[in-house]
Motif scaffolding. Structure first.
Motif, mmCIF file in Angstrom:
data_model
loop_
_atom_site.group_PDB
_atom_site.id
_atom_site.type_symbol
_atom_site.label_atom_id
_atom_site.label_comp_id
_atom_site.label_asym_id
_atom_site.label_seq_id
_atom_site.Cartn_x
_atom_site.Cartn_y
_atom_site.Cartn_z
ATOM 1 N N HIS A 198 0.834 -1.207 0.000
ATOM 2 C CA HIS A 198 0.000 0.000 0.000
ATOM 3 C C HIS A 198 0.864 1.251 0.000
ATOM 4 C CE1 HIS A 198 -4.383 -1.162 0.997
ATOM 5 N NE2 HIS A 198 -3.901 -1.811 -0.025
ATOM 6 N N ASP A 215 -2.955 1.025 -8.285
ATOM 7 C CA ASP A 215 -4.127 0.398 -7.661
ATOM 8 C C ASP A 215 -5.152 1.506 -7.457
ATOM 9 O OD1 ASP A 215 -5.984 -0.864 -6.037
ATOM 10 O OD2 ASP A 215 -4.496 -1.766 -4.701
ATOM 11 N N ASP A 226 -12.299 -1.993 -7.856
ATOM 12 C CA ASP A 226 -10.928 -2.120 -7.360
ATOM 13 C C ASP A 226 -10.096 -2.860 -8.406
ATOM 14 O OD1 ASP A 226 -8.769 -2.020 -5.666
ATOM 15 O OD2 ASP A 226 -9.617 -3.351 -4.135
ATOM 16 N N HIS A 297 -13.432 -2.605 1.249
ATOM 17 C CA HIS A 297 -13.121 -3.903 1.857
ATOM 18 C C HIS A 297 -14.341 -4.347 2.642
ATOM 19 C CE1 HIS A 297 -8.691 -2.521 1.821
ATOM 20 N NE2 HIS A 297 -8.934 -3.270 0.769
HETATM 21 N N1 GLY Z 1 -7.118 -1.754 -3.564
HETATM 22 C C1 GLY Z 1 -6.812 -1.504 -2.224
HETATM 23 C C2 GLY Z 1 -6.909 -2.717 -1.395
HETATM 24 O O1 GLY Z 1 -7.475 -3.701 -1.783
HETATM 25 O O2 GLY Z 1 -6.441 -2.732 -0.274
#
Ligand code: GLY
Ligand code: MN
Length: 357
Positions: A198, A215, A226, A297
């Motif tokens: 990240h 990303d 995503d 998430h």
């Molecule tokens: N695309 C950011 C993550 O899945 O943490």
């Protein structure tokens, strides 16, 4: 019956099964899911449900569908919810233990003396894990916007540009193509920066032969997409090609395996086993994926320890990665909708093929 009324109805069935009178909803995503409300506030689902907010959101609350009370308490959302719970005469109130601060809990305990407070975890999140066709269409639209934004910034990837410049332009493109806003903090990482899964975009300047890890995702009507792509600038060296090829093989194997009925940990194992064959399993330090929806998430977790099973209508990411400190990292990620016999890949940005190097 609107989708929001139907969702609250489902929660009322849960209340009946647990002999509770009301469910206090404090997760913003759950409030949105159950009431269609985008502002700040609390929800109470009960025989008479209520959306408790303040005058900043008076017009938004008035426009909400369904037979709900709109509580605008001058002392705050919690006071409004407490007043509503008292008026209902609720004796047992479920609350979201992961979305309520200890201070708020103390307030509830003090002001609702004699009321049993029932901690819960993952109730509405569990409902949200399986998407309706309308929700999948919104995620597909968010994926389309994301693909368009990515295509727009690829020409920027030339030696001399910085991570921050690319990230800023990508965020702009996500909005220009129809996203409300980025679904999360965009990651753009050049060369060794990509070793951090990240990474935060910084002043690093792109050099020939480096890989770029991007990303990102758009949010459309609350729903997220995503995607991660790792692309070379110039000709990457043999090691980069080998690692990239292994990650791509792992991702393709997992996409081919994903289908309703498969345990999430078994899906994770498909990708992890491919990387193990390449001697790279140790460098894959996170789960294979996660649910995507109103939050970037959400359930289900797709990881070695997950107890979840894939079901038709779930939308998850498939994102194996290999990260090597001081060297760099490769991740390839797609958002996919789980179907009875496979999955539909919603993010469609082409992937770099090693053979084309
Ligand atoms: N695309 C950011 C993550 O899945 O943490
Ligand atoms: Mn992801």
């Amino acid at each position: 019956m609107s989708q929001w009324t139907a969702r609250r109805q489902r929660l009322k069935q849960w209340l009946a099964q647990h002999e509770a009178d009301a469910f206090l909803v404090s997760s913003a995503a759950n409030v949105r899911y159950l009431f269609g409300f985008r502002g700040e506030g609390l929800g109470v689902v009960a025989s008479v449900s209520a959306l408790c907010t303040d005058r900043r959101y008076e017009l938004d609350a008035a426009a909400l569908p369904g037979r709900i009370e709109r509580v605008l308490h001058p002392a705050g959302h919690l006071e409004g919810a407490i007043e509503h719970l008292r008026a209902l005469g609720a004796r047992k109130v479920a609350f979201e233990s992961q979305a309520l601060t200890f201070a708020t809990f103390e307030q509830l305990r003090k002001k609702l003396r004699g009321v049993k407070l029932l901690p819960t975890s993952g109730v509405v999140e569990g409902f949200r894990a399986v998407k309706s066709p309308e929700e999948i269409a919104l995620i597909a639209r968010a994926a389309e916007v994301t693909d368009q934004a990515l295509a727009a910034i690829l020409p920027l990837l030339k030696p001399g540009v910085t991570e921050r410049e690319v990230a800023l332009e990508l965020d702009r493109q996500l909005v220009m193509h129809g996203g409300e806003r980025p679904a999360f903090d965009t990651i753009v990482a050049f060369g060794p920066s990509a070793a951090c899964p990240h990474a935060v975009p910084g002043p690093r300047v792109l050099e020939p032969g480096q890989m770029v890890k991007i990303d990102c995702g758009a949010r459309v009507d609350g729903y997220c997409a995503d995607i991660t792509r790792t692309v070379p600038v110039g000709k990457p060296d043999a090691r980069l090609q080998q690692v990239y090829g292994a990650v791509l093989e792992a991702q393709q194997a997992a996409i081919a395996a994903a289908r309703a009925g498969l345990a999430c940990k078994d899906l994770d194992a498909v990708a992890r086993d491919v990387l193990r064959c390449h001697g790279l399993a140790e460098q894959f330090g996170h789960g294979l994926g996660h649910g995507v929806g109103l939050e970037i998430h959400e359930l289900p977790a797709v990881s070695t320890r997950s107890q979840d099973v894939l079901r038709r209508g779930m939308v998850v990411t498939i994102e194996p990665g290999v990260y090597i400190e001081g060297w760099g990292g490769v991740r390839i990620e797609d958002t996919v909708a789980i179907e009875a016999r496979g999955c539909q890949v919603l993010t469609r940005t082409p992937k770099w093929e090693v053979s084309g190097a």
